[in-house]
Write an enzyme that holds these catalytic residues in place. Structure first.
Site, PDB file in Angstrom:
ATOM      1  N   HIS A 155     -59.615  28.987  55.735  1.00  0.00           N
ATOM      2  CA  HIS A 155     -60.690  29.482  56.604  1.00  0.00           C
ATOM      3  C   HIS A 155     -61.556  28.283  56.947  1.00  0.00           C
ATOM      4  O   HIS A 155     -61.767  27.394  56.112  1.00  0.00           O
ATOM      5  CB  HIS A 155     -61.487  30.562  55.876  1.00  0.00           C
ATOM      6  CG  HIS A 155     -62.672  31.102  56.618  1.00  0.00           C
ATOM      7  ND1 HIS A 155     -62.662  31.360  57.971  1.00  0.00           N
ATOM      8  CD2 HIS A 155     -63.920  31.442  56.185  1.00  0.00           C
ATOM      9  CE1 HIS A 155     -63.836  31.853  58.337  1.00  0.00           C
ATOM     10  NE2 HIS A 155     -64.616  31.894  57.272  1.00  0.00           N
ATOM     11  N   SER A 193     -58.446  34.061  35.984  1.00  0.00           N
ATOM     12  CA  SER A 193     -57.508  33.611  37.007  1.00  0.00           C
ATOM     13  C   SER A 193     -56.464  32.672  36.427  1.00  0.00           C
ATOM     14  O   SER A 193     -55.291  32.711  36.806  1.00  0.00           O
ATOM     15  CB  SER A 193     -58.260  32.926  38.152  1.00  0.00           C
ATOM     16  OG  SER A 193     -59.048  33.852  38.861  1.00  0.00           O
ATOM     17  N   GLN A 204     -66.749  26.341  47.445  1.00  0.00           N
ATOM     18  CA  GLN A 204     -65.972  25.185  47.889  1.00  0.00           C
ATOM     19  C   GLN A 204     -66.748  23.872  47.959  1.00  0.00           C
ATOM     20  O   GLN A 204     -66.233  22.832  47.519  1.00  0.00           O
ATOM     21  CB  GLN A 204     -65.320  25.483  49.240  1.00  0.00           C
ATOM     22  CG  GLN A 204     -64.197  26.484  49.171  1.00  0.00           C
ATOM     23  CD  GLN A 204     -63.518  26.691  50.516  1.00  0.00           C
ATOM     24  OE1 GLN A 204     -63.746  25.940  51.469  1.00  0.00           O
ATOM     25  NE2 GLN A 204     -62.691  27.726  50.602  1.00  0.00           N
ATOM     26  N   GLU A 246     -65.080  40.364  61.110  1.00  0.00           N
ATOM     27  CA  GLU A 246     -65.441  40.941  59.809  1.00  0.00           C
ATOM     28  C   GLU A 246     -66.754  41.716  59.885  1.00  0.00           C
ATOM     29  O   GLU A 246     -66.873  42.817  59.339  1.00  0.00           O
ATOM     30  CB  GLU A 246     -65.588  39.817  58.775  1.00  0.00           C
ATOM     31  CG  GLU A 246     -64.298  39.135  58.381  1.00  0.00           C
ATOM     32  CD  GLU A 246     -64.526  37.874  57.578  1.00  0.00           C
ATOM     33  OE1 GLU A 246     -63.543  37.322  57.054  1.00  0.00           O
ATOM     34  OE2 GLU A 246     -65.688  37.414  57.476  1.00  0.00           O
TER      35      GLU A 246
END
Length: 337
Positions: free
Chosen positions: A106, A51, A84, A193
């Site tokens: 979110h 990344s 997180q 979802e």
């Protein structure tokens, strides 16, 4: 319900701040690039790896998470939900400036208490209603994806204004920014979802494919009827609702739709939907997912492997090879985002 647009936002509230984007996945790459192109000062906080190379190749300023947070007035945490809490404890909480804003795409970790910022921290959410690759592609086209805006803590008294400016700068104000809460966004997002968009749809596609193949029909025909043509129908619904789709299809298809659909989604199915919603509301699903990650995801990995091995994936790869146009302007390019 309040809906805001670019004219309602003072975009200077984000352009005069340094924004740290923590994470460079689907949402992270879109937020970072859109903000940067809107004129914001953006740094990307990452661990070294693939990344980091992608963000650097995109022309963004990349540094370790703690260093990015130290520079930032706004910290947008876009790493995966399960990563997180540790990131927050280890690199973000010790490094945040006094008076800084902590933001989320979110509400999972705030709503379910996995992250509990002190009362002195401003906390908001900007949640685009679409995958990050669409957030990026729509912005690049001069359009945008609708966003949800919520404020969890507001000691500074201007957190909603900063959040709205952020949403505008990633393109949300072009389509509309809808005011909500962390609870409402989290619980409806998880339900959608699990029951419809991902869980319900993929299970329905696979079950339909299996039914046709087991009845002796060719895998190619089953693929086209149960997977390939989903996009054609969903695009019609996306553009104008269910009635718009029914206007476009044949009368035979319409009759099959309105008479057979309710036989698939039965009262038992609806009860299962309510049960799944209850698991989300009670925190049962959140606890299950946290424990699954603590155990190194054995069930998750096994189920993903089973899905990847389904025959529809093999025949689909072959048939998509006959349609090279599907690779043009694709939303997901794993080498870049």
């Amino acid at each position: 319900m309040k809906i805001f647009y670019d004219n309602d936002a003072d975009v200077r509230s984000i352009l005069n701040k340094t924004v740290a984007i923590v994470g460079f996945g689907s949402q992270g790459h879109a937020h970072a690039l859109n903000l940067s192109e809107s004129g914001a000062t953006v740094v990307v906080g990452l661990r070294e790896g693939a990344s980091w190379k992608k963000a650097d190749a995109a022309g963004l300023k990349v540094m370790p998470v703690a260093d990015a947070v130290k520079q930032a007035d706004v910290v947008m945490l876009l790493a995966p939900d399960e990563a997180q809490p540790a990131l927050y404890r280890q690199a973000i909480a010790p490094s945040m400036k006094p008076g800084a804003y902590l933001a989320f795409g979110h509400g999972f970790n705030i709503h379910f208490g996995q992250i509990q910022p002190p009362a002195t921290v401003n906390v908001f959410m900007v949640a685009p209603k679409g995958p990050g690759h669409l957030v990026r592609s729509e912005y690049a086209r001069g359009s945008g994806v609708p966003c949800l805006l919520a404020v969890h803590q507001d000691p500074a008294g201007d957190t909603a204004r900063v959040g709205l400016a952020y949403a505008s700068a990633i393109g949300g104000g072009r389509a509309g920014v809808i005011e909500t809460s962390f609870r409402e966004e989290t619980e409806t997002d998880l339900f959608g979802e699990q029951v419809v968009l991902c869980g319900g749809l993929t299970a329905l596609i696979q079950a339909g494919y299996d039914t046709l193949v087991e009845a002796g029909y060719s895998p190619e025909m089953a693929y086209f009827e149960c997977l390939h043509e989903v996009k054609l129908i969903v695009d019609l619904i996306y553009q104008g609702g269910i009635t718009n789709m029914r206007y476009s299809i044949s009368t035979t298809a319409k009759y099959g739709d309105v008479t057979r659909g309710p036989r698939i989604i039965t009262d038992k199915t609806r009860q299962t939907m309510k049960h799944i919603l209850g698991e989300i509301q009670s925190g049962t699903f959140a606890r299950e997912w946290v424990l699954e990650n603590q155990a190194n995801r054995p069930v998750y990995q096994a189920l993903l492997q089973r899905g990847a091995a389904h025959p529809i994936e093999r025949i689909g790869k072959t048939l998509r090879g006959m349609m090279p146009w599907l690779q043009q302007d694709k939303l997901v390019d794993r080498d870049k985002n």
